[in-house]
Design an enzyme around this catalytic site. Structure first.
Site, PDB file in Angstrom:
ATOM      1  N   GLY A   1      -6.179   2.636  -3.619  1.00 27.22           N
ATOM      2  CA  GLY A   1      -6.004   1.885  -2.941  1.00 27.22           C
ATOM      3  C   GLY A   1      -6.313   2.327  -1.683  1.00 27.22           C
ATOM      4  O   GLY A   1      -7.171   2.926  -0.826  1.00 27.22           O
ATOM      5  N   HIS A   2      -5.361   1.937  -0.732  1.00 23.19           N
ATOM      6  CA  HIS A   2      -5.948   1.620   1.432  1.00 23.19           C
ATOM      7  C   HIS A   2      -4.539   2.009   1.805  1.00 23.19           C
ATOM      8  O   HIS A   2      -3.127   1.786   1.541  1.00 23.19           O
ATOM      9  CB  HIS A   2      -6.216   0.103   1.609  1.00 23.19           C
ATOM     10  CG  HIS A   2      -6.548  -0.141   2.728  1.00 23.19           C
ATOM     11  ND1 HIS A   2      -7.945   0.252   2.895  1.00 23.19           N
ATOM     12  CD2 HIS A   2      -5.863  -0.804   3.633  1.00 23.19           C
ATOM     13  CE1 HIS A   2      -8.170  -0.079   4.554  1.00 23.19           C
ATOM     14  NE2 HIS A   2      -7.144  -0.432   4.685  1.00 23.19           N
ATOM     15  N   SER A   3      -5.133   2.199   2.936  1.00 23.67           N
ATOM     16  CA  SER A   3      -3.958   2.762   3.950  1.00 23.67           C
ATOM     17  C   SER A   3      -4.596   2.590   5.363  1.00 23.67           C
ATOM     18  O   SER A   3      -6.023   2.869   6.088  1.00 23.67           O
ATOM     19  CB  SER A   3      -3.585   4.309   3.713  1.00 23.67           C
ATOM     20  OG  SER A   3      -4.730   4.826   4.162  1.00 23.67           O
TER      21      SER A   3
ATOM     22  N   LYS B   1      -7.396   2.522  10.109  1.00 19.44           N
ATOM     23  CA  LYS B   1      -6.963   3.516   9.364  1.00 19.44           C
ATOM     24  C   LYS B   1      -6.590   4.530   9.318  1.00 19.44           C
ATOM     25  O   LYS B   1      -6.696   5.091  10.473  1.00 19.44           O
ATOM     26  CB  LYS B   1      -8.583   3.226   8.458  1.00 19.44           C
ATOM     27  CG  LYS B   1      -9.249   1.870   6.870  1.00 19.44           C
ATOM     28  CD  LYS B   1     -10.197   1.949   7.047  1.00 19.44           C
ATOM     29  CE  LYS B   1     -10.540   2.943   5.352  1.00 19.44           C
ATOM     30  NZ  LYS B   1     -11.541   2.647   4.202  1.00 19.44           N
TER      31      LYS B   1
ATOM     32  N   CYS C   1     -11.598  -2.230  10.016  1.00 18.57           N
ATOM     33  CA  CYS C   1     -11.873  -1.178   9.613  1.00 18.57           C
ATOM     34  C   CYS C   1     -11.523   0.647  10.779  1.00 18.57           C
ATOM     35  O   CYS C   1     -10.802   1.292  10.065  1.00 18.57           O
ATOM     36  CB  CYS C   1     -12.881  -0.266   8.594  1.00 18.57           C
ATOM     37  SG  CYS C   1     -12.686  -0.430   6.808  1.00 18.57           S
TER      38      CYS C   1
ATOM     39  N   ASP D   1       6.946  -7.753 -12.407  1.00 16.21           N
ATOM     40  CA  ASP D   1       6.584  -8.891 -13.170  1.00 16.21           C
ATOM     41  C   ASP D   1       5.832  -8.630 -14.618  1.00 16.21           C
ATOM     42  O   ASP D   1       5.743  -9.084 -14.983  1.00 16.21           O
ATOM     43  CB  ASP D   1       5.171  -8.917 -11.889  1.00 16.21           C
ATOM     44  CG  ASP D   1       5.607 -10.008 -10.250  1.00 16.21           C
ATOM     45  OD1 ASP D   1       6.569 -10.403 -10.657  1.00 16.21           O
ATOM     46  OD2 ASP D   1       4.821  -9.763 -10.156  1.00 16.21           O
TER      47      ASP D   1
ATOM     48  N   ASP E   1     -13.333   7.625  -5.755  1.00 18.34           N
ATOM     49  CA  ASP E   1     -14.679   7.149  -5.104  1.00 18.34           C
ATOM     50  C   ASP E   1     -14.099   6.190  -4.460  1.00 18.34           C
ATOM     51  O   ASP E   1     -12.749   5.679  -4.014  1.00 18.34           O
ATOM     52  CB  ASP E   1     -14.940   6.696  -6.404  1.00 18.34           C
ATOM     53  CG  ASP E   1     -16.369   7.142  -6.340  1.00 18.34           C
ATOM     54  OD1 ASP E   1     -17.054   6.513  -5.631  1.00 18.34           O
ATOM     55  OD2 ASP E   1     -17.519   7.846  -7.167  1.00 18.34           O
ATOM     56  N   ASP E   2     -14.965   5.069  -4.430  1.00  8.68           N
ATOM     57  CA  ASP E   2     -15.294   3.466  -3.598  1.00  8.68           C
ATOM     58  C   ASP E   2     -14.165   3.123  -3.823  1.00  8.68           C
ATOM     59  O   ASP E   2     -13.662   1.983  -4.147  1.00  8.68           O
ATOM     60  CB  ASP E   2     -15.789   2.692  -3.544  1.00  8.68           C
ATOM     61  CG  ASP E   2     -17.369   3.623  -2.592  1.00  8.68           C
ATOM     62  OD1 ASP E   2     -16.689   4.066  -1.910  1.00  8.68           O
ATOM     63  OD2 ASP E   2     -18.903   3.426  -2.756  1.00  8.68           O
TER      64      ASP E   2
END
Length: 742
Positions: free
Chosen positions: A503-505, A382, A379, A453, A411-412
Site C-alpha cells: 500500500g501507500h501511506s 509520505k 511525495c 463490494d 518491493d515496488d
C-alpha cells in the site's frame, strides 16, 4: 501536531472525576488523551443495590463513559489492560489489539473479586457490574428458593438486603461472613445493620468459603453449605498482572504511589483509586477517596506535561459511608453510626447528583491544532521510511501462495498469482475519513467496508492494498497509529481470506484509510445488480442507521452504547452473509453504503429493469438511529440521496419523516441487500439468523419501471391463512402475492 500521549486506563471513580475536570479545562491540543475502558458505559456501583431492589431504574444508574470521553476531548478505546512494559512505555491489551503507547499513564483499573476455586463457574460475582445486573434480571423473573450471599462487607450486606426487598418474603436468604457482618464499621452502624438483616429475615452465617461446586459451598473446617444461587461479594484483590510490571508494589499487590499519586517505581505512571496504595496516607479502599483523587490527578498530569513538579494530595481522615438497608440507610463516619430514612434520602441525592454530573457536560469543541510553519506536499508528505519500516516489521506476515510477494519482502509492487481456470478477478476500491478516534477500530471498519463490494458480487477476496493518511505527529505517535490502523485492518482482512499485500501511506489533514481489494469469482456465479427478476423477495442482512448515529455523535447527541454498537456492526465480516445468500439462490446483491438503501436499490432496479414494493415499517434500524434522525441529525450525503431518489418513490408522503430518512441514510460498512427467489426466502432468513446476522424481509420485486412503492400504512397488510397480518405481498407460506396486490 500531536507530541505527547496521556492514557487513562480504567473507569474507576478517580478517572471519572479527572475527566469531568478535564472537560471543563482541557489539555493543550498537542496532547492526546486516551481513555481505555472495557465498555462504553457502566453502572455506578453505589446505585447497584438500589437497582437490584427496584428503587432505581437501571438507566438512571448508568454513567455514559463514551459521552464523558467525548466531552473531555479524549479518544475512547474499548479494551482491557492485561500488562505493562514500563521500559517501552507500552500498555498491553487483551485480544489481538497492538499495545497502547503512552508518555504518561494513569491506572484506575479497580480491584478484581477475591474468588475461591469454582466461584467463577458456580457463583455470580458482583463484578463486572453490568453482567451481574443482566443475570439479576433473569433471577427476578424466576426467583431461586435458596439464595446465599457470600461476603460480610458493605457490598454483601447491601446486596442481601436489596435481594430481600426485590424478591419478597418467599426465598430463604442467608449472608455468609468470616467473622460476621461489617466487622470494620463503627459499632453503632454495625448494630443497625444487624438489626436490618434480622428484620428482613436474612440468616447470618459465620464461616470462610474455600471452594464452590454446583449448589454447594465448602467452608474452612470441612463444613458444606447447600445453596440454590450464590451471589459473590467477598473481598477484592489486585489484578494479577500488576505483579509482572516490575513496578514497586505495596502490601496486597497494589501499585505503590507517593503523595502525588505517582508510582514510586516509575515517574511516567500514576495510580489512582483501588489500583494504587498511597504510601504516605494509607486509607481504606473506598469510592469517596477515589473521587477526591480525581481533580488532583488531572492537575498533576497537567503539571508534569508542562515540566512542573506534581503537588501532593492529602485525603481527609474520615469519610461518610451510606449503606442501603431496605427503606432506610445506615450512615457511618469514623466511630459513629446511625440509621434512618433521612440517611436514605441523603444517599439518593448524593448518588443521583454524582451520575447526573456526567450528563450535564457540554460536548467537546475541537480546538485548532497548532501546525508547523510548512509541510511538504507530493511525495515529500509520505510517512518517514524508518516509521514505515518499523510498522511493517511489527505486522504479522502469513504465508500465502496466492500472493507470492507481499509485506514480508516489500518491493515496488505486490505479486498475485493468476486465478484458476474458469475464474475471473474482481476488484474494488474504497477510501474514507475516520468515523472514530480509535485507529484499530477504524482499520477494521475500513477493511470491512472495502470487502463489502467483493461480498456483494459473491466473490472470494484474495489481496488488499492499503492507502493510509495520517495527520502530522511525533514519530512515536505516528508509528503507533499506523500500526494500529493496519493491524486492525489485518484482523478483518485475513480471516476473510484477503492478505494485506502492500500500500501507500502519507500525511493528511485528518486520519483516512482505504483499500483496493482484489478477489475472484466464477463468472456464472457473480451476483450482479442486473440479476433481479419480478417476484423475488428483497432481504436486508443488517439494520440501518450508521450515518445518523455518527452524525449525531459528532455533534454531542446520542448514547455511548448506541454509538459503540454501531461501530461494532460496522466491523462485521460480510462474507458469511454473502455465502448464505449464494447458497439460497440469490440472483443479485449490493452492499448498502453511501447512497443509502433506496439509492442502492434503485441502482439494482435500473440495471434489472423491474420495480419494487418496499415495506418501510419492516426496515430495521440500529438503536438510536431513529432518535438521531428525528432530532435532525443526518449525514452530509443525506440531501444528495434524497434528491436522487425522490422522483422514483411512490407513496412517500405517508411515511413517518425519520423512517423515510432512515431509508436514505448513508451507511458505512453496511449490510447486503439481495434478491432471493420467494420459495427460498424463509430458509435464507433462518440461515442468516443462525449465523448471527440480523436479516429482514423488507419487500419484493414486481414488473414495471425502476421505481419504489413504499408501504407506510400497516392497515394495508393482507391477512395470512391464520388470520395474522403478514408483510405486504408475502403470504403465509413466504410466496409473493400477485403484483396487483401492491
Amino acid at each position: 501536531m500531536i507530541e505527547r500521549e496521556v492514557v487513562l486506563a480504567g473507569s474507576g471513580a478517580a478517572h471519572l472525576a479527572a475527566l469531568r475536570h478535564l472537560a471543563m479545562r482541557p489539555l493543550p491540543p498537542r496532547i492526546r488523551l486516551t481513555f481505555l475502558v472495557p465498555e462504553p458505559e457502566q453502572p455506578y456501583s453505589g446505585m447497584v443495590p438500589g437497582v437490584m431492589a427496584g428503587r432505581i431504574r437501571r438507566d438512571a444508574a448508568r454513567v455514559d463513559l463514551a459521552a464523558l470521553a467525548r466531552a473531555a476531548g479524549a479518544r475512547l478505546v474499548l479494551g482491557q489492560a492485561v500488562g505493562l512494559d514500563p521500559a517501552a512505555r507500552l500498555l498491553r491489551l487483551a485480544g489481538e489489539r497492538p499495545p497502547l503507547r503512552y508518555d504518561l499513564l494513569s491506572l484506575a483499573i479497580g480491584a478484581e473479586p477475591a474468588l475461591v476455586p469454582g466461584a467463577a463457574e458456580h457463583a455470580l460475582p458482583l463484578k463486572p457490574l453490568g453482567r451481574f445486573l443482566d443475570v439479576w434480571v433473569a433471577l427476578v423473573a424466576d426467583p431461586p428458593q435458596d439464595l446465599l450471599v457470600v461476603g460480610g462487607g458493605a457490598a454483601g450486606v447491601e446486596v442481601a438486603l436489596a435481594a430481600r426487598a426485590r424478591l419478597g418474603s418467599g426465598p430463604r436468604i442467608a449472608l455468609l461472613a468470616p467473622t460476621g457482618p461489617l466487622p470494620r464499621l463503627a459499632a453503632g452502624a454495625r448494630r443497625a445493620a444487624i438489626r436490618a438483616l434480622a428484620a428482613a429475615r436474612i440468616e447470618t452465617l459465620v464461616g470462610e468459603a474455600v471452594a464452590v461446586e454446583p449448589q454447594h459451598l465448602h467452608l474452612a473446617g470441612g463444613r458444606t453449605l447447600p445453596f440454590g444461587v450464590a451471589l459473590w461479594a467477598a473481598g477484592a484483590v489486585a489484578p494479577a498482572w500488576l505483579a509482572e510490571t516490575g513496578l514497586d508494589l505495596a502490601e496486597g499487590g497494589w501499585l505503590a504511589a507517593d503523595a502525588t499519586l505517582r508510582s514510586t517505581g516509575d515517574p511516567a505512571v500514576f495510580a489512582a483509586g483501588d489500583a494504587g496504595a498511597v504510601l504516605p496516607h494509607p486509607r481504606p479502599r473506598n469510592g469517596v477517596y477515589a473521587v477526591r483523587q480525581g481533580v488532583p490527578l488531572a492537575e498533576n498530569l497537567r503539571r508534569v506535561l508542562a515540566g512542573k513538579a506534581p503537588r501532593p494530595f492529602r485525603p481527609q481522615r474520615w469519610h461518610l459511608s451510606l449503606l442501603l438497608a431496605g427503606e432506610r440507610a445506615i450512615a457511618a463516619k469514623g466511630p459513629f453510626g446511625i440509621a434512618g430514612r433521612w440517611a436514605l434520602r441523603l444517599k439518593d441525592r448524593i448518588d443521583r447528583d454524582w451520575v447526573a454530573s456526567f450528563a450535564r457536560l457540554p460536548p467537546f469543541m475541537a480546538r485548532a491544532m497548532p501546525q508547523p510553519a510548512m509541510r511538504c506536499a507530493g511525495c515529500g508528505a509520505k510517512v518517514p521510511p524508518a516509521v514505515l519500516a518499523r510498522v511493517l516489521a511489527r505486522l504479522p506476515h502469513s504465508p500465502d501462495t496466492g500472493v507470492p510477494l507481499g509485506l514480508e519482502a516489500p518491493d515496488d509492487a505486490a505479486l498475485l498469482a493468476a486465478p484458476a481456470p474458469g475464474r475471473v478477478l474482481v476488484q474494488s476500491v474504497d477510501h474514507f475519513r475516520a468515523p472514530c478516534d480509535d485507529p484499530w477500530v477504524f482499520g477494521r471498519i475500513a477493511a470491512s467496508h472495502a470487502l463489502g463490494d467483493i461480498a456483494a458480487m459473491g466473490g472470494v477476496p484474495r489481496a488488499a492494498l492499503a492507502i493510509a493518511g495520517l495527520p502530522p505527529a511525533a514519530e512515536p505517535v505516528l508509528e503507533a497509529d499506523l500500526l494500529a490502523m493496519l493491524a486492525g485492518a489485518q484482523s478483518t482482512l485475513e480471516p476473510a481470506g484477503a492478505r494485506l499485500a502492500g500500500g501507500h501511506s502519507g500525511e493528511a489533514a485528518e486520519a483516512s484509510l482505504g483499500f483496493a481489494v482484489t478477489g475472484e469469482v466464477a463468472p456464472e456465479l457473480a451476483l450482479r445488480r442486473s440479476g433481479l427478476r419480478p417476484g423475488e423477495a428483497l432481504i436486508l442482512t443488517r439494520p440501518l442507521g450508521t450515518g445518523a448515529i455518527l452524525a449525531g455523535w459528532m455533534r454531542g447527541f446520542g448514547r455511548g452504547r448506541d454509538w459503540a454498537a454501531a461501530l461494532a456492526t460496522m466491523q462485521r465480516d460480510p462474507f458469511p452473509a454473502s455465502r448464505i445468500l449464494l447458497a439460497h439462490g440469490a440472483t443479485a446483491a449490493v452492499d448498502v453504503t453511501g447512497f443509502g438503501l433506496l439509492g442502492h436499490l434503485l441502482e439494482m432496479l435500473r440495471a434489472s429493469g423491474c420495480s419494487a414494493l418496499l415495506d418501510a415499517d419492516a426496515v430495521p434500524a440500529l438503536d438510536g438511529a431513529l432518535a438521531a434522525l428525528a432530532a435532525g441529525f443526518a449525514s452530509t450525503l443525506h440531501p444528495g440521496n434524497a434528491e436522487a431518489c425522490g422522483p422514483h418513490l411512490l407513496d412517500a408522503d405517508g411515511i413517518v419523516p425519520e423512517r423515510l430518512a432512515l431509508l436514505l441514510d448513508p451507511q458505512t460498512a453496511g449490510g447486503l441487500l439481495a434478491g432471493v427467489p420467494a420459495r427460498q426466502a424463509a430458509a435464507c432468513l433462518a440461515a442468516l439468523r443462525a449465523a448471527g446476522e440480523g436479516p429482514t424481509l423488507i419487500g419484493w420485486t414486481i414488473a414495471g419501471p425502476a421505481q419504489i412503492a413504499l408501504q407506510p400504512d400497516r392497515s394495508r397488510r393482507r391477512s395470512g391463512p391464520d388470520g395474522k397480518h403478514e408483510r405486504p405481498g408475502i403470504d403465509g407460506a413466504g410466496e409473493p402475492l400477485p403484483a396487483a396486490a401492491g
